[in-house]
Design a protein around this motif. Structure first.
Motif, PDB file in Angstrom:
ATOM      1  N   GLN A   1       0.819  -1.173  -0.226  1.00  0.00           N
ATOM      2  CA  GLN A   1       0.074   0.177   0.012  1.00  0.00           C
ATOM      3  C   GLN A   1       0.975   1.287  -0.035  1.00  0.00           C
ATOM      4  N   ILE A   2       1.406   1.484  -1.212  1.00  0.00           N
ATOM      5  CA  ILE A   2       2.293   2.904  -1.208  1.00  0.00           C
ATOM      6  C   ILE A   2       1.672   4.081  -0.917  1.00  0.00           C
ATOM      7  N   GLY A   3       0.218   4.342  -1.041  1.00  0.00           N
ATOM      8  CA  GLY A   3      -0.438   5.229  -0.706  1.00  0.00           C
ATOM      9  C   GLY A   3      -0.388   5.539   1.001  1.00  0.00           C
ATOM     10  N   CYS A   4       0.095   4.330   1.747  1.00  0.00           N
ATOM     11  CA  CYS A   4      -0.119   4.647   2.885  1.00  0.00           C
ATOM     12  C   CYS A   4       1.342   4.807   3.577  1.00  0.00           C
ATOM     13  N   SER A   5       2.328   5.107   2.837  1.00  0.00           N
ATOM     14  CA  SER A   5       3.632   4.973   3.384  1.00  0.00           C
ATOM     15  C   SER A   5       3.573   6.525   4.038  1.00  0.00           C
ATOM     16  N   PRO A   6       4.641   6.806   4.909  1.00  0.00           N
ATOM     17  CA  PRO A   6       4.627   7.955   5.596  1.00  0.00           C
ATOM     18  C   PRO A   6       4.987   9.083   4.562  1.00  0.00           C
ATOM     19  N   ASN A   7       5.843   9.012   3.302  1.00  0.00           N
ATOM     20  CA  ASN A   7       5.983   9.943   2.576  1.00  0.00           C
ATOM     21  C   ASN A   7       4.857  10.408   1.790  1.00  0.00           C
ATOM     22  N   GLN A   8       3.797   9.588   1.287  1.00  0.00           N
ATOM     23  CA  GLN A   8       2.549  10.020   0.974  1.00  0.00           C
ATOM     24  C   GLN A   8       1.515  10.708   1.871  1.00  0.00           C
ATOM     25  N   LEU A   9       1.625  10.105   2.978  1.00  0.00           N
ATOM     26  CA  LEU A   9       0.874  10.627   3.970  1.00  0.00           C
ATOM     27  C   LEU A   9       1.231  12.157   4.152  1.00  0.00           C
ATOM     28  N   ALA A  10       2.468  12.269   4.324  1.00  0.00           N
ATOM     29  CA  ALA A  10       3.009  13.571   4.468  1.00  0.00           C
ATOM     30  C   ALA A  10       2.713  14.631   3.320  1.00  0.00           C
ATOM     31  N   GLN A  11       2.814  14.124   2.148  1.00  0.00           N
ATOM     32  CA  GLN A  11       2.553  15.043   1.047  1.00  0.00           C
ATOM     33  C   GLN A  11       1.039  15.251   0.588  1.00  0.00           C
ATOM     34  N   ASN A  12       0.224  14.222   0.849  1.00  0.00           N
ATOM     35  CA  ASN A  12      -1.142  14.138   0.104  1.00  0.00           C
ATOM     36  C   ASN A  12      -2.151  13.551   0.929  1.00  0.00           C
ATOM     37  N   SER A  13      -2.272  13.526   2.224  1.00  0.00           N
ATOM     38  CA  SER A  13      -3.098  13.084   3.254  1.00  0.00           C
ATOM     39  C   SER A  13      -3.322  14.273   4.110  1.00  0.00           C
ATOM     40  N   GLN A  14      -4.584  14.791   4.187  1.00  0.00           N
ATOM     41  CA  GLN A  14      -4.802  15.799   4.796  1.00  0.00           C
ATOM     42  C   GLN A  14      -4.887  15.719   6.445  1.00  0.00           C
ATOM     43  N   ASP A  15      -5.175  14.607   6.968  1.00  0.00           N
ATOM     44  CA  ASP A  15      -4.909  14.472   8.362  1.00  0.00           C
ATOM     45  C   ASP A  15      -3.486  13.639   8.696  1.00  0.00           C
ATOM     46  N   GLY A  16      -2.646  13.173   7.752  1.00  0.00           N
ATOM     47  CA  GLY A  16      -1.556  12.432   7.914  1.00  0.00           C
ATOM     48  C   GLY A  16      -1.749  11.039   8.287  1.00  0.00           C
ATOM     49  N   LYS A  17      -2.797  10.635   8.155  1.00  0.00           N
ATOM     50  CA  LYS A  17      -3.341   9.244   8.718  1.00  0.00           C
ATOM     51  C   LYS A  17      -4.062   8.475   7.486  1.00  0.00           C
ATOM     52  N   THR A  18      -4.854   9.176   6.806  1.00  0.00           N
ATOM     53  CA  THR A  18      -5.629   8.638   5.752  1.00  0.00           C
ATOM     54  C   THR A  18      -5.063   8.049   4.306  1.00  0.00           C
ATOM     55  N   CYS A  19      -4.768   7.135   4.063  1.00  0.00           N
ATOM     56  CA  CYS A  19      -4.041   6.739   3.018  1.00  0.00           C
ATOM     57  C   CYS A  19      -4.544   7.297   1.629  1.00  0.00           C
ATOM     58  N   VAL A  20      -3.679   7.555   0.566  1.00  0.00           N
ATOM     59  CA  VAL A  20      -3.890   8.194  -0.519  1.00  0.00           C
ATOM     60  C   VAL A  20      -4.414   6.983  -1.483  1.00  0.00           C
ATOM     61  N   GLU A  21      -5.741   7.445  -1.806  1.00  0.00           N
ATOM     62  CA  GLU A  21      -6.498   6.210  -2.411  1.00  0.00           C
ATOM     63  C   GLU A  21      -6.243   6.358  -4.020  1.00  0.00           C
ATOM     64  N   LYS A  22      -5.848   7.565  -4.582  1.00  0.00           N
ATOM     65  CA  LYS A  22      -5.444   7.423  -6.019  1.00  0.00           C
ATOM     66  C   LYS A  22      -4.293   6.483  -6.243  1.00  0.00           C
TER      67      LYS A  22
ATOM     68  N   GLY B   1       9.141  11.247   7.052  1.00  0.00           N
ATOM     69  CA  GLY B   1       7.863  10.757   6.862  1.00  0.00           C
ATOM     70  C   GLY B   1       7.111  11.968   6.907  1.00  0.00           C
ATOM     71  N   ARG B   2       6.350  11.777   8.015  1.00  0.00           N
ATOM     72  CA  ARG B   2       5.214  13.040   8.130  1.00  0.00           C
ATOM     73  C   ARG B   2       5.765  14.126   8.351  1.00  0.00           C
ATOM     74  N   ASN B   3       6.828  14.110   9.048  1.00  0.00           N
ATOM     75  CA  ASN B   3       7.551  15.439   9.276  1.00  0.00           C
ATOM     76  C   ASN B   3       7.991  16.304   8.071  1.00  0.00           C
ATOM     77  N   ASN B   4       8.418  15.737   7.282  1.00  0.00           N
ATOM     78  CA  ASN B   4       9.079  16.494   5.922  1.00  0.00           C
ATOM     79  C   ASN B   4       8.637  15.769   4.681  1.00  0.00           C
ATOM     80  N   GLY B   5       8.360  14.552   4.858  1.00  0.00           N
ATOM     81  CA  GLY B   5       7.996  13.834   3.615  1.00  0.00           C
ATOM     82  C   GLY B   5       9.482  13.205   2.988  1.00  0.00           C
ATOM     83  N   GLN B   6      10.648  13.226   3.626  1.00  0.00           N
ATOM     84  CA  GLN B   6      11.718  12.931   3.122  1.00  0.00           C
ATOM     85  C   GLN B   6      11.728  11.683   2.937  1.00  0.00           C
ATOM     86  N   ILE B   7      12.645  11.140   1.877  1.00  0.00           N
ATOM     87  CA  ILE B   7      12.577   9.547   1.522  1.00  0.00           C
ATOM     88  C   ILE B   7      13.490   8.722   2.395  1.00  0.00           C
ATOM     89  N   THR B   8      14.658   9.213   2.745  1.00  0.00           N
ATOM     90  CA  THR B   8      15.584   8.256   3.378  1.00  0.00           C
ATOM     91  C   THR B   8      15.868   9.131   4.759  1.00  0.00           C
TER      92      THR B   8
END
Length: 375
Positions: free
Chosen positions: A233-254, A314-321
């Motif tokens: 579930q790539i849309g549930c990764s911290p990176n995507q939660l940081a960038q594309n999730s309004q609450d930082g917890k809901t997975c990115v369905e797209k 992750g949620r802090n700044n969406g950094q990859i590594t």
């Protein structure tokens, strides 16, 4: 403590007990299969990118903080999924009183290639251009080419092609690719135009066509027991939660929706190849469904955090590594994710044990890795 965690503790105790006994007597356990060949991306790379001019490298602390010997190039605090599958004793055996891990292609040589080789490369994709913004990487096609070179060495070591073919037919081949084709291609419009060129359905079709071309080459060069890992579930990764999730917890369905389309096509490849190649057996591992279970009920698996990376990204700044020498969280076993994309060893262990011995019928199709090894 959840039932799943209790069971895992029992498994670990049993395995450690067996290993302790083997160490005491200096014996070597017989592997279930003679060799293990691994193809994939950063989820299973164990050092092939270390010498490449690439941003996709993990040969520095805090990566490997819990791995024997420290940083190795693995994008985790410890073992990857394929390491843990071996730890559950598909074939990683005692060698010189140490646990033997499959070597990366970059350093594998001589007799050790008979035990298998890891060809995986961080940032690699099914498409050739995938991950190019990160620099050097070995694409799926490149990994298969490296495998062909390895087969030539196996033939030399064993004496002739028939002996080599018979030997390779008993080996496990593990393949997990596709994540980067979405994160570092399709859903990265600033670098790639595939998102405008293809619908999600068309893109999945293109990826599967390219994927099956390489699978056929692997078959032609001896692969007979093949494990295909679906995309998680790539849309549930911290990176995507940081960038594309309004609450930082809901997975990115797209993103998750596109991943499900790919996974459905990949599972179809299993039936296609099993029908076409009756002397081979292909299986599919539902990584997506396993991650879905973890995220839906984290405490069952011993996790208290499934939204953030343990090494402070992750949620802090969406950094990859993870940043070099960054201080990670202390309770690493409570985190599903190590950095913005990659699981902790604890997370990898859940996927590995359910791939090896299916917990649900949907975990592995048509059989799990344990059964595949016995065929």
């Amino acid at each position: 403590m959840g039932e799943g965690k209790r069971m895992w503790n029992v498994i670990v105790c049993v395995v450690l007990g067996v290993m302790s006994t083997m160490l005491s007597f200096g014996t070597r356990a017989e592997p279930q299969v003679p060799c293990y060949f691994i193809f994939g991306d950063s989820l299973v790379d164990n050092g092939n990118n270390n010498e490449l001019q690439s941003l996709a490298r993990a040969n520095y602390l805090p990566y490997g903080i819990d791995f024997p010997g420290g940083p190795s190039g693995r994008f985790s605090n410890g073992k990857t999924t394929v390491d843990v599958v071996g730890y559950l004793r598909i074939l990683l055996y005692q060698q010189h009183n140490e646990i033997y891990y499959i070597p990366p292609y970059a350093t594998a040589s001589g007799q050790e290639i008979l035990g298998g080789v890891n060809f995986a490369s961080a940032a690699a994709g099914i498409r050739e251009e995938t991950g190019r913004q990160l620099g050097g990487r070995i694409t799926f096609r490149g990994q298969v080419e490296n495998y062909r070179n390895t087969v030539s060495q196996v033939v030399e070591l064993l004496g002739d092609e028939d002996t080599a073919a018979n030997y390779l037919s008993k080996c496990i081949f593990s393949i997990g690719l596709g994540s980067n084709d979405y994160l570092n291609n399709y859903f990265m419009p600033q670098f790639y135009n595939t998102g405008n060129q293809y619908t999600p359905e068309e893109y999945a079709t293109d990826l599967i066509q390219r994927y099956t071309q390489q699978l056929r080459i692997l078959y032609n060069y001896g692969a007979r027991k093949v494990v295909l890992y679906g995309i998680g579930q790539i849309g549930c990764s911290p990176n995507q939660l940081a960038q594309n999730s309004q609450d930082g917890k809901t997975c990115v369905e797209k993103i998750n929706s596109a991943n499900r389309i790919f996974n459905a096509r990949l599972k179809g490849v299993v039936d296609q190849f099993n029908n076409q190649f009756t002397d081979a057996r292909f299986i599919y591992i539902d990584s997506y469904g396993i991650f879905q279970d973890i995220i839906a009920s984290p405490s069952t698996y011993g996790f208290s955090n499934v939204n953030e990376g343990c090494c402070g990204v992750g949620r802090n700044n969406g950094q990859i590594t993870c940043l070099p020498l960054q201080t990670p969280c202390a309770n690493r076993n409570a985190y599903l994710f190590w950095d913005a994309f990659h699981p902790t060893e604890a997370g990898n262990a859940v996927v590995a044990r359910r791939a090896y011995t299916a917990q649900r019928p949907s975990d592995a199709y048509p059989v799990d890795i344990r059964r595949l090894a016995q065929i």
